[in-house]
Scaffold this motif. Sequence first.
Motif, mmCIF file in Angstrom:
data_model
loop_
_atom_site.group_PDB
_atom_site.id
_atom_site.type_symbol
_atom_site.label_atom_id
_atom_site.label_comp_id
_atom_site.label_asym_id
_atom_site.label_seq_id
_atom_site.Cartn_x
_atom_site.Cartn_y
_atom_site.Cartn_z
ATOM 1 N N ALA A 173 44.020 36.524 34.766
ATOM 2 C CA ALA A 173 42.675 36.464 35.347
ATOM 3 C C ALA A 173 42.739 36.747 36.848
ATOM 4 C CB ALA A 173 42.044 35.099 35.093
ATOM 5 N N GLY A 174 43.718 36.184 37.534
ATOM 6 C CA GLY A 174 43.886 36.434 38.965
ATOM 7 C C GLY A 174 44.158 37.897 39.253
ATOM 8 N N PHE A 175 44.958 38.529 38.404
ATOM 9 C CA PHE A 175 45.265 39.949 38.560
ATOM 10 C C PHE A 175 44.000 40.790 38.392
ATOM 11 C CE2 PHE A 175 46.508 44.046 36.718
ATOM 12 C CZ PHE A 175 47.370 44.499 37.698
ATOM 13 N N ILE A 176 43.223 40.487 37.373
ATOM 14 C CA ILE A 176 41.977 41.232 37.137
ATOM 15 C C ILE A 176 41.010 41.030 38.303
ATOM 16 C CG2 ILE A 176 39.914 41.384 35.671
ATOM 17 C CD1 ILE A 176 41.765 40.706 33.278
ATOM 18 N N LEU A 177 40.869 39.806 38.761
ATOM 19 C CA LEU A 177 39.957 39.514 39.882
ATOM 20 C C LEU A 177 40.401 40.221 41.156
ATOM 21 C CD1 LEU A 177 39.371 35.723 39.223
ATOM 22 C CD2 LEU A 177 37.667 37.541 39.023
ATOM 23 N N ALA A 178 41.682 40.121 41.495
ATOM 24 C CA ALA A 178 42.181 40.760 42.720
ATOM 25 C C ALA A 178 42.028 42.273 42.628
ATOM 26 C CB ALA A 178 43.647 40.381 42.955
ATOM 27 N N GLY A 179 42.364 42.843 41.492
ATOM 28 C CA GLY A 179 42.218 44.281 41.307
ATOM 29 C C GLY A 179 40.764 44.726 41.437
ATOM 30 N N THR A 180 39.867 43.946 40.871
ATOM 31 C CA THR A 180 38.435 44.273 40.965
ATOM 32 C C THR A 180 37.955 44.210 42.402
ATOM 33 O OG1 THR A 180 38.029 43.445 38.733
ATOM 34 C CG2 THR A 180 36.123 43.615 40.194
ATOM 35 N N LEU A 181 38.342 43.164 43.130
ATOM 36 C CA LEU A 181 37.921 43.031 44.526
ATOM 37 C C LEU A 181 38.432 44.196 45.367
ATOM 38 C CD1 LEU A 181 38.421 39.195 45.014
ATOM 39 C CD2 LEU A 181 36.239 40.418 44.855
ATOM 40 N N ILE A 182 39.675 44.592 45.156
ATOM 41 C CA ILE A 182 40.237 45.724 45.901
ATOM 42 C C ILE A 182 39.511 47.009 45.536
ATOM 43 C CG2 ILE A 182 42.301 47.167 46.165
ATOM 44 C CD1 ILE A 182 43.931 44.499 45.920
ATOM 45 N N LEU A 183 39.269 47.216 44.250
ATOM 46 C CA LEU A 183 38.567 48.425 43.801
ATOM 47 C C LEU A 183 37.146 48.489 44.364
ATOM 48 C CD1 LEU A 183 38.604 50.989 42.076
ATOM 49 C CD2 LEU A 183 37.762 49.596 40.173
ATOM 50 N N VAL A 184 36.432 47.377 44.327
ATOM 51 C CA VAL A 184 35.073 47.353 44.874
ATOM 52 C C VAL A 184 35.107 47.662 46.367
ATOM 53 C CG1 VAL A 184 33.081 45.857 45.382
ATOM 54 C CG2 VAL A 184 34.098 45.825 43.111
ATOM 55 N N ASP A 185 36.073 47.104 47.082
ATOM 56 C CA ASP A 185 36.195 47.351 48.510
ATOM 57 C C ASP A 185 36.480 48.829 48.792
ATOM 58 O OD1 ASP A 185 36.283 46.111 51.221
ATOM 59 O OD2 ASP A 185 38.306 46.957 51.183
ATOM 60 N N VAL A 186 37.369 49.431 48.011
ATOM 61 C CA VAL A 186 37.681 50.855 48.174
ATOM 62 C C VAL A 186 36.444 51.712 47.895
ATOM 63 C CG1 VAL A 186 39.013 52.769 47.170
ATOM 64 C CG2 VAL A 186 40.154 50.624 47.760
ATOM 65 N N VAL A 187 35.718 51.387 46.841
ATOM 66 C CA VAL A 187 34.509 52.146 46.495
ATOM 67 C C VAL A 187 33.447 52.012 47.585
ATOM 68 C CG1 VAL A 187 32.572 52.280 44.860
ATOM 69 C CG2 VAL A 187 34.915 52.133 44.008
#
Length: 165
Positions: free
Chosen positions: A73-87
Motif C-alpha cells: 500500500a505504501g508503494f502504491i501511495l508513494a508511486g501515485t504521489l510521485i506520478l501526480v506530481d510529475v503530471v
Amino acid sequence: MDATAGNLWTFNGGVWWHFIVRAAVVYFMVLIFIRVSGKRQVGQMTPFDLVLLLLISNAVQNAMNGGDNSITAGFILAGTLILVDVVIGWATRRSRKLEKIVDGEAEILIHNGKMRPGALHKAGLTEHEVLAALREADCATVGEVHAAILETNGRITVLTRKGRE
C-alpha cells in the motif's frame, strides 16, 4: 466466500485502485491548502509553518492508506504521489493558465522606493521579512530599491535603482 479473498491486488479489505484515488485526492487537497496558506518555500518556513506541514501530513495519512500500513500500500501511495506530481509539473509547463493557478503570480512588494503594504498583506509577509531580504541584497534603505518582487517560488528578488552609491 468473499470475491476479493486471496487476491494479490486486495489489501486489508481494500482494492489497489482505492489507494490511487485516495492519494490523488489527498495530493490535490494538500496542494490547495498550501496554495491558500501562502507562498513560503521550505527554506523560508517559520517553525510554525513547519509544525503545520508536519501536522497536515500526519492528518491526511489515514485518509490515504485507509488503515492499511502494508509495504505494498505504501508503494502504491508513494508511486501515485510521485506520478501526480510529475503530471502536474508537466501540465504547468505547457499551460500558463494552469501554472498561474498552481504556482500563483509574482507580487511587487516595493516599487520605486515605496513599500506596498497591501501587497505585503496579500502575500502574508511582514515589513521585517522584506527588510531582511533587502539587507541580503545589500540595500540599506527602501529608497534604494527600484522593485522588490515576491517570486512564485517564495524568494524575494530585489532590483536596485540605477546610479545608487
